[in-house]
Scaffold this motif. Structure first.
Motif, PDB file in Angstrom:
ATOM      1  N   GLU A   1      36.133  41.004  40.336  1.00 25.04           N
ATOM      2  CA  GLU A   1      36.122  42.029  41.380  1.00 25.04           C
ATOM      3  C   GLU A   1      37.466  42.757  41.424  1.00 25.04           C
ATOM      4  OE1 GLU A   1      33.425  43.013  43.294  1.00 25.04           O
ATOM      5  OE2 GLU A   1      32.429  41.732  41.826  1.00 25.04           O
ATOM      6  N   VAL A   2      38.551  42.012  41.263  1.00 27.17           N
ATOM      7  CA  VAL A   2      39.886  42.618  41.265  1.00 27.17           C
ATOM      8  C   VAL A   2      40.039  43.592  40.107  1.00 27.17           C
ATOM      9  CG1 VAL A   2      42.333  42.111  40.859  1.00 27.17           C
ATOM     10  CG2 VAL A   2      41.044  40.748  42.511  1.00 27.17           C
TER      11      VAL A   2
ATOM     12  N   GLY B   1      44.255  51.947  40.934  1.00 30.41           N
ATOM     13  CA  GLY B   1      45.582  52.034  41.522  1.00 30.41           C
ATOM     14  C   GLY B   1      46.389  50.759  41.463  1.00 30.41           C
ATOM     15  N   ILE B   2      45.962  49.782  40.654  1.00 34.23           N
ATOM     16  CA  ILE B   2      46.666  48.515  40.527  1.00 34.23           C
ATOM     17  C   ILE B   2      47.427  48.492  39.196  1.00 34.23           C
ATOM     18  CG2 ILE B   2      46.402  46.002  40.344  1.00 34.23           C
ATOM     19  CD1 ILE B   2      45.927  47.176  43.126  1.00 34.23           C
ATOM     20  N   ASP B   3      48.665  48.011  39.231  1.00 34.75           N
ATOM     21  CA  ASP B   3      49.494  47.985  38.031  1.00 34.75           C
ATOM     22  C   ASP B   3      49.393  46.678  37.252  1.00 34.75           C
ATOM     23  OD1 ASP B   3      50.866  50.597  38.352  1.00 34.75           O
ATOM     24  OD2 ASP B   3      51.527  49.672  40.210  1.00 34.75           O
ATOM     25  N   SER B   4      49.194  45.563  37.945  1.00 32.43           N
ATOM     26  CA  SER B   4      49.071  44.285  37.236  1.00 32.43           C
ATOM     27  C   SER B   4      48.304  43.290  38.101  1.00 32.43           C
ATOM     28  CB  SER B   4      50.449  43.706  36.877  1.00 32.43           C
ATOM     29  OG  SER B   4      51.220  43.444  38.035  1.00 32.43           O
ATOM     30  N   VAL B   5      47.643  42.356  37.429  1.00 34.17           N
ATOM     31  CA  VAL B   5      46.874  41.306  38.092  1.00 34.17           C
ATOM     32  C   VAL B   5      47.361  39.961  37.575  1.00 34.17           C
ATOM     33  CG1 VAL B   5      44.587  40.337  38.540  1.00 34.17           C
ATOM     34  CG2 VAL B   5      44.866  42.825  38.284  1.00 34.17           C
ATOM     35  N   TRP B   6      47.621  39.040  38.483  1.00 32.14           N
ATOM     36  CA  TRP B   6      48.192  37.740  38.129  1.00 32.14           C
ATOM     37  C   TRP B   6      47.418  36.587  38.753  1.00 32.14           C
ATOM     38  CZ3 TRP B   6      52.662  37.479  35.093  1.00 32.14           C
ATOM     39  CH2 TRP B   6      53.323  38.700  34.889  1.00 32.14           C
ATOM     40  N   VAL B   7      47.287  35.515  37.988  1.00 30.62           N
ATOM     41  CA  VAL B   7      46.822  34.235  38.515  1.00 30.62           C
ATOM     42  C   VAL B   7      47.997  33.281  38.456  1.00 30.62           C
ATOM     43  CG1 VAL B   7      45.333  32.239  38.126  1.00 30.62           C
ATOM     44  CG2 VAL B   7      44.400  34.549  37.924  1.00 30.62           C
ATOM     45  N   SER B   8      48.373  32.735  39.594  1.00 30.44           N
ATOM     46  CA  SER B   8      49.480  31.787  39.673  1.00 30.44           C
ATOM     47  C   SER B   8      48.901  30.375  39.699  1.00 30.44           C
ATOM     48  CB  SER B   8      50.301  32.045  40.947  1.00 30.44           C
ATOM     49  OG  SER B   8      51.296  31.054  41.110  1.00 30.44           O
ATOM     50  N   THR B   9      49.243  29.573  38.698  1.00 32.78           N
ATOM     51  CA  THR B   9      48.640  28.254  38.589  1.00 32.78           C
ATOM     52  C   THR B   9      49.591  27.257  37.942  1.00 32.78           C
ATOM     53  OG1 THR B   9      46.653  27.058  37.853  1.00 32.78           O
ATOM     54  CG2 THR B   9      47.609  28.659  36.315  1.00 32.78           C
ATOM     55  N   ASP B  10      49.238  25.992  38.067  1.00 38.01           N
ATOM     56  CA  ASP B  10      49.977  24.920  37.411  1.00 38.01           C
ATOM     57  C   ASP B  10      49.053  24.122  36.494  1.00 38.01           C
ATOM     58  OD1 ASP B  10      48.402  23.865  39.429  1.00 38.01           O
ATOM     59  OD2 ASP B  10      49.852  22.333  40.015  1.00 38.01           O
TER      60      ASP B  10
ATOM     61  N   PRO C   1      33.630  33.468  47.822  1.00 38.76           N
ATOM     62  CA  PRO C   1      32.697  33.877  46.759  1.00 38.76           C
ATOM     63  C   PRO C   1      31.984  35.201  47.012  1.00 38.76           C
ATOM     64  CG  PRO C   1      31.759  32.098  48.057  1.00 38.76           C
ATOM     65  CD  PRO C   1      33.178  32.244  48.512  1.00 38.76           C
ATOM     66  N   PHE C   2      32.016  35.695  48.255  1.00 40.07           N
ATOM     67  CA  PHE C   2      31.307  36.939  48.558  1.00 40.07           C
ATOM     68  C   PHE C   2      32.254  38.137  48.616  1.00 40.07           C
ATOM     69  CE2 PHE C   2      28.862  33.488  50.623  1.00 40.07           C
ATOM     70  CZ  PHE C   2      27.730  33.575  49.821  1.00 40.07           C
ATOM     71  N   ILE C   3      33.427  37.988  48.033  1.00 43.10           N
ATOM     72  CA  ILE C   3      34.390  39.075  47.991  1.00 43.10           C
ATOM     73  C   ILE C   3      33.832  40.229  47.155  1.00 43.10           C
ATOM     74  CG2 ILE C   3      35.641  38.272  45.939  1.00 43.10           C
ATOM     75  CD1 ILE C   3      38.223  39.042  47.470  1.00 43.10           C
ATOM     76  N   LYS C   4      34.113  41.451  47.570  1.00 44.29           N
ATOM     77  CA  LYS C   4      33.628  42.639  46.865  1.00 44.29           C
ATOM     78  C   LYS C   4      34.793  43.570  46.569  1.00 44.29           C
ATOM     79  CE  LYS C   4      29.266  41.485  47.067  1.00 44.29           C
ATOM     80  NZ  LYS C   4      28.544  41.108  45.833  1.00 44.29           N
ATOM     81  N   SER C   5      34.720  44.237  45.439  1.00 45.28           N
ATOM     82  CA  SER C   5      35.780  45.169  45.078  1.00 45.28           C
ATOM     83  C   SER C   5      35.882  46.308  46.086  1.00 45.28           C
ATOM     84  CB  SER C   5      35.544  45.725  43.668  1.00 45.28           C
ATOM     85  OG  SER C   5      34.308  46.428  43.602  1.00 45.28           O
ATOM     86  N   SER C   6      34.767  46.661  46.730  1.00 40.81           N
ATOM     87  CA  SER C   6      34.798  47.748  47.719  1.00 40.81           C
ATOM     88  C   SER C   6      35.677  47.379  48.909  1.00 40.81           C
ATOM     89  CB  SER C   6      33.380  48.074  48.194  1.00 40.81           C
ATOM     90  OG  SER C   6      32.745  46.931  48.744  1.00 40.81           O
TER      91      SER C   6
END
Length: 237
Positions: free
Chosen positions: A86-87, A92-101, A155-160
């Motif tokens: 969805e992200v 208009g977004i420059d970068s997408v990150w997942v922060s994890t260990d 889980p029901f997140i939407k890009s809109s």
């Protein structure tokens, strides 16, 4: 990311400070300082923006309730994959990150074509707050001016929904977050007494006459770096 993105490199950086010099079309030399592991970093050298707008998903491996809950599947897809997909639809977004260990979470993030930030151990404990994870991320990514925190346990997140938040921030808002309007009549117990909190006992409202209250649902939080530097996620601006 959109088609305009140019994938310059796919590397693992584990030294405290690694200097990488790349030539782009024989004309552009880029020097990048990296302190953490960097995976599949999308970057467009022709994009000139004052504010770098990033999206962050905090997805640590440890969980007392459900082991690797961020990889739990709903409708055939993991919670993390649902959120990231969805992200990736946003404008208009420059970068997408997942922060994890955790390696499995990092692998899924890479497969979904987003960046991986290796989370410091002290920010990935059961006691660590999301704010600590955000502060740790921003410390290692000084280029980020505006950040959107997306919770992958929604889980029901939407890009809109997310696009509305992006638009608000681009229009100068200091923070934007998800909330649900609640029409519940709330009480508080004080000693042996019950006290109504949001209504008058003598004027008990009907639902159609009650504006309700806004309750955070935790789906996402967007904010400026300046707000985080003040030690908070939200303001009334």
């Amino acid at each position: 990311m959109g088609h305009e993105e140019i994938y310059l490199f796919n590397i693992h950086c584990h030294s405290d400070m690694t200097h990488i010099s790349l030539l782009f079309l024989g004309l552009l030399s880029v020097i990048i300082d990296t302190r953490l592991c960097c995976e599949y970093f999308p970057w467009n050298p022709l994009r000139d923006k004052n504010n770098h707008f990033a999206i962050l998903v905090l997805a640590r491996g440890g969980s007392k309730g459900i082991k690797l809950k961020n990889l739990s599947r709903v409708g055939g897809n993991s919670l993390l994959a649902i959120s990231v997909r969805e992200v990736n639809k946003l404008r208009g977004i420059d970068s997408v990150w997942v922060s994890t260990d955790h390696e499995k979470i990092a692998e899924l993030a890479e497969n979904e074509n987003v960046n991986v930030h290796w989370r410091a151990p002290e920010s990935a404990t059961d006691e660590a707050s999301s704010l600590l994870g955000i502060i740790e991320f921003l410390k290692h990514h000084p280029e980020v001016d505006i950040l959107g925190l997306v919770q992958c346990t929604s889980p029901f997140i939407k890009s809109s929904y997310l696009q509305q938040a992006v638009n608000h921030m681009q229009n100068g808002k200091e923070c934007t977050f998800a909330a649900t309007r609640s029409y519940k009549l709330r009480w508080q117990k004080l000693g042996d007494r019950l006290i109504p909190l949001n209504f008058d006992l003598k004027k008990r409202p009907r639902r159609q006459d009650f504006d309700g209250e806004l309750v955070e649902n935790g789906m996402f939080y967007f904010f400026s770096r300046r707000l985080i530097q003040q030690g908070v996620l939200q303001s009334n601006k």
